[in-house]
Design an enzyme around this catalytic site. Structure first.
Site, PDB file in Angstrom:
ATOM      1  N   ALA A 161      35.609  47.484  28.988  1.00  0.00           N
ATOM      2  CA  ALA A 161      35.804  48.367  27.836  1.00  0.00           C
ATOM      3  C   ALA A 161      35.771  49.831  28.262  1.00  0.00           C
ATOM      4  O   ALA A 161      36.615  50.640  27.853  1.00  0.00           O
ATOM      5  CB  ALA A 161      34.744  48.098  26.768  1.00  0.00           C
ATOM      6  N   GLY A 193      35.166  34.671  33.226  1.00  0.00           N
ATOM      7  CA  GLY A 193      36.269  33.741  33.455  1.00  0.00           C
ATOM      8  C   GLY A 193      37.601  34.433  33.250  1.00  0.00           C
ATOM      9  O   GLY A 193      38.623  33.999  33.760  1.00  0.00           O
ATOM     10  N   ASP A 371      21.248  48.718  26.600  1.00  0.00           N
ATOM     11  CA  ASP A 371      20.896  50.157  26.531  1.00  0.00           C
ATOM     12  C   ASP A 371      21.737  50.894  25.488  1.00  0.00           C
ATOM     13  O   ASP A 371      21.239  51.785  24.801  1.00  0.00           O
ATOM     14  CB  ASP A 371      21.145  50.878  27.869  1.00  0.00           C
ATOM     15  N   ARG A 430      32.148  26.937  20.870  1.00  0.00           N
ATOM     16  CA  ARG A 430      31.133  27.027  21.915  1.00  0.00           C
ATOM     17  C   ARG A 430      29.724  26.714  21.384  1.00  0.00           C
ATOM     18  O   ARG A 430      28.942  26.054  22.056  1.00  0.00           O
ATOM     19  CB  ARG A 430      31.152  28.428  22.526  1.00  0.00           C
ATOM     20  N   HIS A 539      26.985  35.777  25.750  1.00  0.00           N
ATOM     21  CA  HIS A 539      27.587  36.952  25.098  1.00  0.00           C
ATOM     22  C   HIS A 539      26.750  37.286  23.875  1.00  0.00           C
ATOM     23  O   HIS A 539      26.330  36.404  23.144  1.00  0.00           O
ATOM     24  CB  HIS A 539      29.008  36.580  24.678  1.00  0.00           C
TER      25      HIS A 539
HETATM   26  P1  ADP Z   1      32.259  45.261  28.373  1.00  0.00           P
HETATM   27  O1  ADP Z   1      32.817  43.880  28.547  1.00  0.00           O
HETATM   28  O2  ADP Z   1      31.957  45.589  26.978  1.00  0.00           O
HETATM   29  O3  ADP Z   1      33.073  46.272  29.109  1.00  0.00           O
HETATM   30  P2  ADP Z   1      30.529  45.074  30.639  1.00  0.00           P
HETATM   31  O4  ADP Z   1      29.264  44.330  30.795  1.00  0.00           O
HETATM   32  O5  ADP Z   1      31.715  44.583  31.399  1.00  0.00           O
HETATM   33  O6  ADP Z   1      30.831  45.202  29.095  1.00  0.00           O
HETATM   34  O7  ADP Z   1      30.313  46.586  31.090  1.00  0.00           O
HETATM   35  C1  ADP Z   1      29.255  47.368  30.622  1.00  0.00           C
HETATM   36  C2  ADP Z   1      28.839  48.312  31.739  1.00  0.00           C
HETATM   37  O8  ADP Z   1      27.929  49.276  31.235  1.00  0.00           O
HETATM   38  C3  ADP Z   1      28.133  47.609  32.881  1.00  0.00           C
HETATM   39  O9  ADP Z   1      28.764  47.919  34.094  1.00  0.00           O
HETATM   40  C4  ADP Z   1      26.710  48.159  32.817  1.00  0.00           C
HETATM   41  O10 ADP Z   1      26.078  48.227  34.067  1.00  0.00           O
HETATM   42  C5  ADP Z   1      26.934  49.522  32.220  1.00  0.00           C
HETATM   43  N1  ADP Z   1      25.740  50.100  31.592  1.00  0.00           N
HETATM   44  C6  ADP Z   1      24.827  49.469  30.820  1.00  0.00           C
HETATM   45  N2  ADP Z   1      23.867  50.314  30.432  1.00  0.00           N
HETATM   46  C7  ADP Z   1      24.172  51.530  30.976  1.00  0.00           C
HETATM   47  C8  ADP Z   1      23.545  52.812  30.957  1.00  0.00           C
HETATM   48  N3  ADP Z   1      22.401  53.023  30.308  1.00  0.00           N
HETATM   49  N4  ADP Z   1      24.150  53.819  31.639  1.00  0.00           N
HETATM   50  C9  ADP Z   1      25.303  53.628  32.323  1.00  0.00           C
HETATM   51  N5  ADP Z   1      25.911  52.434  32.399  1.00  0.00           N
HETATM   52  C10 ADP Z   1      25.370  51.395  31.719  1.00  0.00           C
END
Ligand code: ADP
Length: 602
Positions: A161, A193, A371, A430, A539
């Site tokens: 995202a 996946g 977070d 699921r 999820h």
């Molecule tokens: P999405 O599928 O919604 O993109 P992801 O899990 O692939 O979600 O990506 C979310 C990203 O945000 C991860 O790489 C995670 O490490 C990062 N992230 C989570 N919390 C923080 C934070 N406090 N500061 C910076 N990056 C963060």
């Protein structure tokens, strides 16, 4: 007098000689100690190999040393997953070389690969006569230095995202800073996946599959127990295909055939050519690399809070490895920090639908700690559907991850329990499948496929693992007969053979005791394969409430100026159950919308 002088002189000379000898003796012993110390800390020049255990198997390295220094480290062999372990394979040897130390940081998100590499390097250095205890001592950390940036758009999180939003914001004229708390980009997206649902006239027509945006809408809405926001779902299903084309326009490759992914309910899932989610992340990072720094990605930089100016969000405050990082955004801040599947405390706080989730493993990377939701709520954002947590029946028994999963699509596989019996419609939602699995003895099951799924031993699953590799590693069983497979699994052979025979009849008649409706081939051609699976947290469907512009809403339903959100950090799209294949469509679509709107904001 003269004589006395001489004797004093002699005495003095003797004294000096004695002192000299004593000093020599002393210096000799000091030298010996030093030598032994430097020998202990130094090396026997040469090239040495070492082996460590990574995530997927052995990692072999070659280390070259001279008397004082580690000169070079080459990774000779490894089976770690491309894209996910890249940072570890590159950074760990470099950090050892740079610091001439074994006390290097683990690359977050690639813990086992990092540990395996460090173990392999340690073994080689031990063989070179290095003092492992000394080399493993932590060294003083670098001097801290705070940094400040000003940019148009700030993105929190470099998963699918966040990177989609960053690219889209840049395409719409913005300079962007992306902050990622882990050592590498990719988040859960790179581990997924990676099936992408979209109604795709050309691909589906070629396979004779009927579909429509309305059916996708209906299945998403009803499949989520009508808890999702219809406007957001409409935005998702209408933009999923244009966003897929946008990805393709940026170099992303999908296979020609669509398929039904687990819990996807319909054959509209697109499989990327590259394994796991690496295709998405590579596509975005290639774009970003070509922006001459107009999109900057700062890793190991954890955002702690949003900065407000009155009721407007104007930036973020973060903690970098070497000091605080403050980024001011002139146009907007996009939260794309993912879900909270890896945060046991938050799971337990919000879980409404499952029994206690404390002991379950997760498919998520360690950074999925929620977070983004916490920082958004702290400035008044509304959170929705937080109690809706998606589990999968498909976790690896050791790690909870999706790796080792031998299914190649819903149609050609069945599940059997510990007794060798089927227990659910394997094409179901699921949550339905996972609930059914939780009611089985010892809460584990076997996925069963045959040669139709693996025409050759080197055919790979979604995780770039060939079936031969999985069998060799003991992560799947292979047999020429169903009876033999049952024996290897330790299930009742009569039950198992009957389960497969009944399924094969259902393929012919379309009548199934469990109500299954998705079929393709019978399970009737050797070799047969079985893989063990357990429930796993996958999820989190709840999160920050947004509108169709990806603007964040407060508790009164009003837009919070300057704040956008996209991806798993948001709630309100998937309702009580997310359709398999809808997450990648969601994060890319809403990431793209958020990026554009933030870039065009005043
Ligand atoms: P999405 O599928 O919604 O993109 P992801 O899990 O692939 O979600 O990506 C979310 C990203 O945000 C991860 O790489 C995670 O490490 C990062 N992230 C989570 N919390 C923080 C934070 N406090 N500061 C910076 N990056 C963060």
């Amino acid at each position: 007098m003269q004589k006395r002088k001489v004797s004093i002189l002699l005495l003095s000379l003797m004294l000096i000689l004695a002192m000299f000898l004593a000093a020599c003796g002393k210096s000799e012993s000091t030298d010996t100690a030093d030598t032994s110390k430097s020998e202990a800390e130094g090396f026997t020049p040469g090239t040495y190999t070492g082996v460590g255990k990574g995530n997927n198997g052995e990692i072999k390295v070659e280390v070259e040393v001279d008397r004082e220094k580690i000169l070079a480290i080459n990774v000779l062999e490894h089976k770690e997953s491309e894209g996910i372990s890249d940072a570890a394979i590159k950074n760990i040897p470099q950090s050892v070389l740079d610091g001439q130390t074994l006390a290097v940081d683990i690359v977050s998100g690639a813990t086992n690969s990092s540990k395996g590499l460090i173990a392999a390097i340690t073994e080689a250095i031990k063989a070179a006569g290095g003092n492992i205890d000394e080399l493993s001592k932590k060294q003083a950390t670098a001097k801290k230095e705070d940094k400040e940036y000003t940019t148009d758009v700030v993105v929190i999180g470099a998963g699918g995202a966040g990177l989609s939003a960053a690219v889209s914001a840049h395409e719409n004229g913005a300079k962007v800073v992306v902050l990622e708390k882990m050592s590498q980009v990719g988040g859960n997206t790179i581990l997924s996946g990676s099936a992408y649902n979209a109604v795709d006239p050309s691909r589906q027509e070629a396979q004779g599959i009927e579909d429509s945006v309305d059916l996708h809408f209906q299945q998403t809405y009803e499949g989520g127990d009508k808890l999702g926001n219809p406007e957001l779902i409409r935005t998702l299903v209408e933009n999923a295909y244009p966003t897929l084309q946008w990805l393709e326009g940026n170099g992303m490759e999908f296979k020609d055939e669509v398929f039904t992914v687990l819990g996807g309910l319909w054959p509209r899932a697109h499989k990327p050519v590259k394994p796991l989610g690496t295709g998405y992340i590579d596509t975005f990072m290639n774009y970003i690399d070509g922006t001459n720094g107009e999109v900057e990605v700062l890793v190991e930089t954890e955002v702690k809070e949003l900065i407000m100016d009155g009721d407007r969000v104007v930036g973020v405050q973060a903690e970098g490895k070497n000091g605080n990082v403050k980024v001011t955004a002139t146009k907007g801040v996009i939260i794309a920090a993912g879900g909270f599947g890896a945060n046991v405390e938050m799971r337990n706080k919000y879980n409404e639908t499952w029994p206690d989730l404390s002991s379950l493993k997760t498919t998520n990377h360690t950074g999925a700690t929620g977070d983004g939701m916490v920082m958004a709520e702290a400035i008044g954002a509304n959170l929705v559907d937080m109690g809706q947590i998606q589990l999968l029946p498909m976790g690896d028994p050791e790690t909870g991850s999706l790796s080792g999963n031998i299914e190649q699509g819903v149609e050609n596989r069945i599940f059997v329990n510990k007794d060798g019996n089927r227990f659910v419609d394997e094409g179901e939602r699921r949550d339905v499948m996972t609930k059914a699995l939780m009611e089985q003895p010892e809460q584990f099951m076997w996925t069963i496929v045959d040669k139709h799924s693996y025409p050759t031993g080197d055919t790979k699953n979604n995780f770039n693992e060939s079936i031969d590799e999985l069998v060799a590693a003991g992560r799947a069983y292979q047999a020429d007969t169903l009876e033999d497979l049952a024996k290897q699994m330790g299930v009742n052979p009569e039950n198992f053979v009957k389960a497969v025979e009944d399924f094969n009849k259902a393929v012919e008649t379309g009548e199934d005791a469990f109500g299954r409706s998705l079929y393709d081939q019978k399970i009737d051609t050797a070799p047969f394969y079985a893989g063990k699976r357990v429930p796993t947290v996958h999820h989190t469907m709840g999160g920050i409430q947004i509108n169709t512009n990806a603007e964040v809403l407060n508790k009164e339903g009003n837009v919070i100026p300057g704040l956008f959100a996209a991806g798993e950090v948001t709630g309100g799209i998937h309702g009580a159950n997310r359709l398999g294949g809808n997450a990648l469509a969601d994060i890319n679509t809403f990431g793209r919308i958020a990026g554009k709107n933030a870039a065009l904001a005043q």
